[in-house]
Design a protein around this motif. Sequence first.
Motif, PDB file in Angstrom:
ATOM      1  N   UNK A 179      86.050  22.257  86.825  1.00 26.64           N
ATOM      2  CA  UNK A 179      84.608  22.055  86.747  1.00 26.64           C
ATOM      3  C   UNK A 179      84.132  22.001  85.301  1.00 26.64           C
ATOM      4  N   UNK A 180      83.404  20.940  84.983  1.00 31.21           N
ATOM      5  CA  UNK A 180      82.712  20.831  83.710  1.00 31.21           C
ATOM      6  C   UNK A 180      81.223  20.878  84.016  1.00 31.21           C
ATOM      7  N   UNK A 181      80.563  21.935  83.578  1.00 32.56           N
ATOM      8  CA  UNK A 181      79.153  22.075  83.941  1.00 32.56           C
ATOM      9  C   UNK A 181      78.308  21.043  83.182  1.00 32.56           C
ATOM     10  N   UNK A 182      77.080  20.804  83.657  1.00 28.56           N
ATOM     11  CA  UNK A 182      76.247  19.744  83.061  1.00 28.56           C
ATOM     12  C   UNK A 182      76.028  19.880  81.559  1.00 28.56           C
ATOM     13  N   UNK A 183      75.883  21.101  81.049  1.00 24.76           N
ATOM     14  CA  UNK A 183      75.653  21.273  79.624  1.00 24.76           C
ATOM     15  C   UNK A 183      76.871  20.824  78.829  1.00 24.76           C
ATOM     16  N   UNK A 196      71.714  15.352  76.304  1.00 25.10           N
ATOM     17  CA  UNK A 196      71.146  16.659  76.577  1.00 25.10           C
ATOM     18  C   UNK A 196      70.976  16.810  78.083  1.00 25.10           C
ATOM     19  N   UNK A 197      70.437  17.940  78.513  1.00 25.88           N
ATOM     20  CA  UNK A 197      70.337  18.183  79.946  1.00 25.88           C
ATOM     21  C   UNK A 197      69.369  17.229  80.646  1.00 25.88           C
ATOM     22  N   UNK A 225      72.514  14.874  83.142  1.00 26.72           N
ATOM     23  CA  UNK A 225      72.769  15.424  84.469  1.00 26.72           C
ATOM     24  C   UNK A 225      73.239  14.322  85.409  1.00 26.72           C
ATOM     25  N   UNK A 226      73.739  14.712  86.558  1.00 24.95           N
ATOM     26  CA  UNK A 226      74.194  13.725  87.533  1.00 24.95           C
ATOM     27  C   UNK A 226      73.058  12.822  87.995  1.00 24.95           C
ATOM     28  N   UNK A 227      71.834  13.349  87.990  1.00 26.92           N
ATOM     29  CA  UNK A 227      70.697  12.536  88.426  1.00 26.92           C
ATOM     30  C   UNK A 227      70.271  11.527  87.378  1.00 26.92           C
ATOM     31  N   UNK A 228      70.608  11.803  86.132  1.00 29.48           N
ATOM     32  CA  UNK A 228      70.150  10.920  85.057  1.00 29.48           C
ATOM     33  C   UNK A 228      71.183  10.875  83.934  1.00 29.48           C
ATOM     34  N   UNK A 229      72.422  10.578  84.302  1.00 27.43           N
ATOM     35  CA  UNK A 229      73.496  10.567  83.320  1.00 27.43           C
ATOM     36  C   UNK A 229      73.554   9.220  82.616  1.00 27.43           C
ATOM     37  N   UNK A 230      73.362   9.239  81.306  1.00 27.20           N
ATOM     38  CA  UNK A 230      73.463   8.006  80.539  1.00 27.20           C
ATOM     39  C   UNK A 230      74.873   7.438  80.640  1.00 27.20           C
ATOM     40  N   UNK A 231      75.873   8.315  80.550  1.00 29.03           N
ATOM     41  CA  UNK A 231      77.251   7.820  80.628  1.00 29.03           C
ATOM     42  C   UNK A 231      77.554   7.212  81.999  1.00 29.03           C
ATOM     43  N   UNK A 232      77.027   7.827  83.054  1.00 25.12           N
ATOM     44  CA  UNK A 232      77.240   7.248  84.376  1.00 25.12           C
ATOM     45  C   UNK A 232      76.563   5.879  84.475  1.00 25.12           C
ATOM     46  N   UNK A 283      60.984   1.496  73.121  1.00 22.51           N
ATOM     47  CA  UNK A 283      60.410   2.212  74.267  1.00 22.51           C
ATOM     48  C   UNK A 283      61.360   3.324  74.704  1.00 22.51           C
ATOM     49  N   UNK A 284      60.819   4.476  75.029  1.00 22.89           N
ATOM     50  CA  UNK A 284      61.669   5.629  75.341  1.00 22.89           C
ATOM     51  C   UNK A 284      62.148   5.514  76.787  1.00 22.89           C
ATOM     52  N   UNK A 285      63.420   5.167  76.943  1.00 24.90           N
ATOM     53  CA  UNK A 285      63.988   4.919  78.264  1.00 24.90           C
ATOM     54  C   UNK A 285      65.066   5.917  78.637  1.00 24.90           C
ATOM     55  N   UNK A 286      65.282   6.929  77.798  1.00 22.90           N
ATOM     56  CA  UNK A 286      66.373   7.875  78.032  1.00 22.90           C
ATOM     57  C   UNK A 286      66.269   8.601  79.364  1.00 22.90           C
ATOM     58  N   UNK A 287      65.079   8.713  79.911  1.00 21.98           N
ATOM     59  CA  UNK A 287      64.890   9.488  81.134  1.00 21.98           C
ATOM     60  C   UNK A 287      64.803   8.619  82.387  1.00 21.98           C
ATOM     61  N   UNK A 288      65.063   7.329  82.241  1.00 19.57           N
ATOM     62  CA  UNK A 288      64.977   6.416  83.382  1.00 19.57           C
ATOM     63  C   UNK A 288      66.381   5.981  83.769  1.00 19.57           C
ATOM     64  N   UNK A 289      66.872   6.342  84.965  1.00 22.67           N
ATOM     65  CA  UNK A 289      68.233   5.957  85.362  1.00 22.67           C
ATOM     66  C   UNK A 289      68.479   4.462  85.197  1.00 22.67           C
TER      67      UNK A 289
END
Length: 804
Positions: free
Chosen positions: A409-413, A422-423, A427-434, A569-575
Amino acid sequence: MMAHFRSDGWLLVLLVSLVHCAAPTESSGDDPSNLSGSGETSAGPKVQTHLVRADYHTRKTPPLGAGEFDLITLSALPNAVTGGDVLIGLRGLAGADGYALTRNGVDVTASLQRLATGEVRGLVTGLELGDNELIATARGPSGTRRAVLTVTNHPITGPVVSGPHQSPFLCQTLAAGLGEPIDANCSVATRYEWFYRTALTQEYKKLADPYAPYPADAMRTVTQDGKVVPFVVRVESATINRGITRIAVLDDPRARGREAPFDARGWNHRVYYAFGASCGTGYHQGTNGPGDVLGGIGDLLGLGQRLAKGDVVVHSTLSSYGVHCNPLISIETTSMVKEHIHETYGLIDDMVGAGASGGALQQYNAINNAPGLLSAALPAATFSDILSTAMTVADCGLLMHYYNGRGWYWDPLKRALVEGHNLLSGTQLNSICQSWTSTFLPTLDPKNGCDGSVPQALRYDPVTNPGGVRCTLQDANVNIFGRDPKTGFARRPLDNTGVQYGLDAFNHYVISAAEFLDLNRYIGGYDIDGKPSPQRMKMDPEVEARSYRIGGVVGRGAMAETPVMDLAPYLDLIPLANIHEAVRPFTVRARLRANTGQDATQSIWRGILTQPDAYPVMEKWFPTLRDLPYGADRVKAVREAKPREAGDRCVISTLGGRLELPNTLFGPLGVQLPLLPGLSPIYLVIPLKVDVPEDFDSGLGPCSTLLPVTRTPRMVAGMPMSDDVIRCQLKPLDRRDYKAFMTDAQFAELRSIFPDGVCDWSKPAAGAVDRSMLWPSIGGANPHEPAPLDYWVARSLPMATGAR
């Protein structure tokens, strides 16, 4: 094509004595201003010629001497002419009694006319494929002089600088509403349509008969020069460089009548070039439609506003990275479309780039590698170049594969900090890498990276179709990267040798030494078919060296010579949209600082905004650069011309709230609502925004505080902010580089993981160059080693020199 110009009609007896000859081989040489030479051809000795370089941006040349004149190509660089014609100019003939021009020995003087400025200008048609010799002769007080220039003509279907055409290539003219293609290059007959903008819905409606009275709901607009005209737009649809090109401009066919030819009188001599987004692997033509140059509801690029002001608006499927992600094809297509406008509409004063994501990639590619192609750039949701972006795609894919495959297990942090996020963005709900993995990792897989229009039967399969098309990033650029002689596959520009993933997280005590070691032992790489492999990726040194030479990693070319307002435009929080990380404009800034010692030629506006928010400010910046003297310090001039309000800003706007269009209220997300139907213009400015200067280096201010800038997996492995090292130089492991505790046994294990050493991020990339070539070319159908295209101009010599 432009109509032929009238000749002065002076006696041409002198031309009888001229010999059919060619200009000397063009060479970049060491002399920055001129070249003279002579040589032999099968037809006999060449006439001596004298060439000088023109400025890419202004077309200006070194000052003329007494009695001298220049022969210059105005619509394209002399060795990048297309379509069988070229717009030329003769400068310095104010005191001449007469002039003449031949094309391959044929008199074409009748195509020229003298303008009020004294320059002689004309469209020379009938060029043969390959080299063509233009000879201009003028008689003045000091005698008769002659200038000889070789222009190289290429097919309107290309290629010019990008190497042999990609094959197979699927035509999509039928899907684009243009009918069946007429040849193997997916060409169609050029067509023209007219649309009016209705005051009732802001939509565009096609005019069945553009010469009939316009409908009652047709809007009117006020152009750049203050004229009130019908909002009627002519859309030209043509095929250029195998791409479908749409060109829109205001027109008033009802006023000029059926018999009068189109003359672009509603045009302000500015072009707004809409570059397409995403990153695809090609093998198809792509589709677009009139809406791609008209705009309408949700017009976030501001196409409608630019049309309303009198700009030409352009879109081509082959300057859309979502069709074919190839930097040379993008420059080639853009240059060919610009040439077409020069020759059929008139000379362009300014051409401004617009577009987001892959459209931003192309703008930085253009201003870095092809100075003068754009007068200004308005990139949004920026990436700097294909190769550095591909590093993040591969790194994120490997990290996702590692997390899912190791069984612990690798926790979200921990994940977020190993990825540079960052968190909120890890996170799985908003992972940039995913998001990177699901969106663009297929471009590493030859089976799955194809556009849906490419039939499965054509696609590569290692068992059932090993000779099929390989839809990968490297295959999309095989002319640049070359092929592996062992496999025949395109060589790949990916490398993670020596990269210590999670180094920053380990040094900040977020992951343990055991986790750091395990991650780097098992991260692996991708094989040539895009499958996870235990071996790390290694880039062929020649791939890296060539990539830097031709500006595949931007920043070492002419990027600082063109004004840039980078809209973030700040898009970091948009999947899915979060792949446009807020750090990207700052990687470009870091490259400017490293390579030019300044960053004032680029402004960054962060927040919630689009191109129309910044255009009124950019419009005060670039026009002042048109008339710089030859040899001026271009970078200094761009900095000094920068308006105060063009500095870095935090802008939280109504996404188009600065737009001013008749009868229109602009709301959030570009929604446009009609106000009072009618024909009279109504202008509103809706001040619903935050718009303040901000010093991003200080970390203070509303955007810096509220919209945090994350990094990438490779940056937190030690890569500098410039993000421009695609293959690192290695160094021996040094215990002083590791802040967290590691036992001697663990350090010995780390040595075994990196037997050849780890990345030395204090050094430039192994194959980097101090300066990349400008206007790089690898040739047309017959490829050659990368070479720059110079803007050669023929300067006259006395007839006695070299005459026979």
